[in-house]
Write a protein that holds these residues in place. Structure first.
Motif, PDB file in Angstrom:
ATOM      1  N   UNK A  11       0.813  -1.115  -0.065  1.00 24.52           N
ATOM      2  CA  UNK A  11       0.049  -0.054  -0.018  1.00 24.52           C
ATOM      3  C   UNK A  11       0.950   1.260  -0.155  1.00 24.52           C
ATOM      4  N   UNK A  12       2.048   1.139   0.503  1.00 22.68           N
ATOM      5  CA  UNK A  12       3.003   2.390   0.480  1.00 22.68           C
ATOM      6  C   UNK A  12       4.393   1.782   0.408  1.00 22.68           C
ATOM      7  N   UNK A  13       4.850   2.237  -1.114  1.00 21.30           N
ATOM      8  CA  UNK A  13       6.304   1.591  -1.219  1.00 21.30           C
ATOM      9  C   UNK A  13       7.458   2.312  -0.595  1.00 21.30           C
ATOM     10  N   UNK A  14       6.966   3.284   0.353  1.00 23.82           N
ATOM     11  CA  UNK A  14       7.934   3.895   1.237  1.00 23.82           C
ATOM     12  C   UNK A  14       8.263   3.019   2.447  1.00 23.82           C
ATOM     13  N   UNK A  15       7.400   2.116   2.761  1.00 21.43           N
ATOM     14  CA  UNK A  15       7.708   1.236   3.923  1.00 21.43           C
ATOM     15  C   UNK A  15       8.343  -0.142   3.553  1.00 21.43           C
ATOM     16  N   UNK A  16       9.601  -0.319   4.007  1.00 24.95           N
ATOM     17  CA  UNK A  16      10.158  -1.614   3.881  1.00 24.95           C
ATOM     18  C   UNK A  16       9.579  -2.857   4.994  1.00 24.95           C
ATOM     19  N   UNK A  17       9.320  -3.932   4.559  1.00 25.31           N
ATOM     20  CA  UNK A  17       8.921  -5.153   5.281  1.00 25.31           C
ATOM     21  C   UNK A  17       9.783  -6.125   5.280  1.00 25.31           C
ATOM     22  N   UNK A  18      10.621  -6.420   6.400  1.00 21.09           N
ATOM     23  CA  UNK A  18      11.587  -7.391   6.507  1.00 21.09           C
ATOM     24  C   UNK A  18      10.655  -8.897   6.357  1.00 21.09           C
ATOM     25  N   UNK A  19      11.861  -9.735   5.895  1.00 26.00           N
ATOM     26  CA  UNK A  19      11.341 -11.010   5.468  1.00 26.00           C
ATOM     27  C   UNK A  19      10.749 -11.907   6.744  1.00 26.00           C
ATOM     28  N   UNK A  20      11.308 -11.548   7.841  1.00 24.90           N
ATOM     29  CA  UNK A  20      10.627 -12.200   8.987  1.00 24.90           C
ATOM     30  C   UNK A  20       9.322 -11.652   9.437  1.00 24.90           C
ATOM     31  N   UNK A  21       9.064 -10.641   8.902  1.00 25.58           N
ATOM     32  CA  UNK A  21       7.434 -10.194   9.235  1.00 25.58           C
ATOM     33  C   UNK A  21       6.568 -10.782   7.759  1.00 25.58           C
ATOM     34  N   UNK A  22       7.176 -10.813   6.677  1.00 30.48           N
ATOM     35  CA  UNK A  22       6.394 -10.947   5.724  1.00 30.48           C
ATOM     36  C   UNK A  22       6.025 -12.598   5.549  1.00 30.48           C
ATOM     37  N   UNK A  23       7.152 -13.316   6.115  1.00 27.61           N
ATOM     38  CA  UNK A  23       6.739 -14.751   6.241  1.00 27.61           C
ATOM     39  C   UNK A  23       5.598 -15.180   7.229  1.00 27.61           C
ATOM     40  N   UNK A  24       5.307 -14.202   8.246  1.00 24.74           N
ATOM     41  CA  UNK A  24       4.161 -14.671   8.968  1.00 24.74           C
ATOM     42  C   UNK A  24       2.993 -14.480   8.373  1.00 24.74           C
ATOM     43  N   UNK A  25       2.684 -13.631   7.056  1.00 27.80           N
ATOM     44  CA  UNK A  25       1.738 -13.795   6.349  1.00 27.80           C
ATOM     45  C   UNK A  25       1.292 -14.786   5.240  1.00 27.80           C
ATOM     46  N   UNK A  26       2.263 -15.663   4.693  1.00 26.15           N
ATOM     47  CA  UNK A  26       2.440 -16.552   3.906  1.00 26.15           C
ATOM     48  C   UNK A  26       1.690 -18.011   4.286  1.00 26.15           C
ATOM     49  N   UNK A  27       1.159 -18.546   3.486  1.00 29.88           N
ATOM     50  CA  UNK A  27       0.494 -19.798   3.890  1.00 29.88           C
ATOM     51  C   UNK A  27       1.358 -21.107   3.708  1.00 29.88           C
ATOM     52  N   UNK A  28       1.338 -22.315   4.247  1.00 33.55           N
ATOM     53  CA  UNK A  28       2.304 -23.317   4.351  1.00 33.55           C
ATOM     54  C   UNK A  28       2.799 -23.663   2.993  1.00 33.55           C
ATOM     55  N   UNK A  29       2.041 -23.828   2.027  1.00 33.83           N
ATOM     56  CA  UNK A  29       2.335 -24.245   0.890  1.00 33.83           C
ATOM     57  C   UNK A  29       3.430 -23.109  -0.085  1.00 33.83           C
ATOM     58  N   UNK A  30       3.225 -22.042   0.204  1.00 34.81           N
ATOM     59  CA  UNK A  30       3.953 -20.876  -0.334  1.00 34.81           C
ATOM     60  C   UNK A  30       5.458 -20.925   0.550  1.00 34.81           C
TER      61      UNK A  30
END
Length: 184
Positions: free
Chosen positions: A11-30
């Motif tokens: 929603x805002x490309x000025x905000x960086x999301x670290x991988x360890x935060x992104x991983x929490x939103x992924x499903x098991x298969x992904x």
């Protein structure tokens, strides 16, 4: 701006999301798909978290693929007694040898035996979790069937064991109890 290699927030490309935060939103298969494409250096940390050696990378990935299929069948109401992994999952030979798996080939495009029934899939699952509570469920099922069905006319337990790929109840019980010691 986000540093190189960091995903921006959608929603805002000025905000960086670290991988360890992104991983929490992924499903098991992904998550599993992502692990297949990690660099060896990144994968080493994950393997060590699960007490695997770096040389066991492909056995670990193969095990995750089997667990993903087992999880999907359970989540979507599949009759688990008839579970088998699909042909497209390629089993690592070290995994097959270490756990004494008995893969089979059932047509399709694959030449190599790659299908596992429930019994062998539980051995794979047992590398990560304690299956002793599941052993109690199987024990209850077997004893209940012995109590309610006459072996002379219809041996339901032998049919169940055959369907799941277990050579005997003793082998099934051992797989559940030994799950704790099958760690890499």
């Amino acid at each position: 701006m986000q540093p190189p290699g960091v995903t921006p927030y959608h929603k805002n490309n000025q905000v960086a999301v670290p991988l360890w935060v992104t991983v929490q939103t992924l499903d098991f298969g992904t998550l599993i798909k992502m692990t297949h494409y990690l660099k060896p250096a990144d994968m080493t940390g994950i393997l060590s978290d699960f007490n695997f050696k770096p040389s066991s990378r492909f056995a670990f990935l193969s095990a995750l693929d089997v667990i993903k299929e087992l999880r999907n069948k359970c989540a979507h109401g599949f009759l688990i007694e008839r579970f088998s992994t699909p042909e497209y999952i390629k089993l690592n030979r070290n995994l097959v040898t270490k756990l004494s798996l008995d893969p089979y080939h059932k047509g399709g495009n694959s030449v190599f035996p790659s299908r596992l029934k429930l019994f062998d899939s539980l051995k794979v699952l047992g590398m990560f979790v304690d299956l002793r509570p599941l052993g109690k469920i199987f024990k209850s099922l077997i004893y209940q069937n012995n109590k309610n069905f006459s072996k002379n006319s219809y041996d339901l337990n032998s049919r169940i064991l055959q369907d799941i790929g277990a050579p005997s109840y003793k082998a099934l019980k051992a797989a559940c109890v030994d799950s704790v010691s099958n760690r890499w």
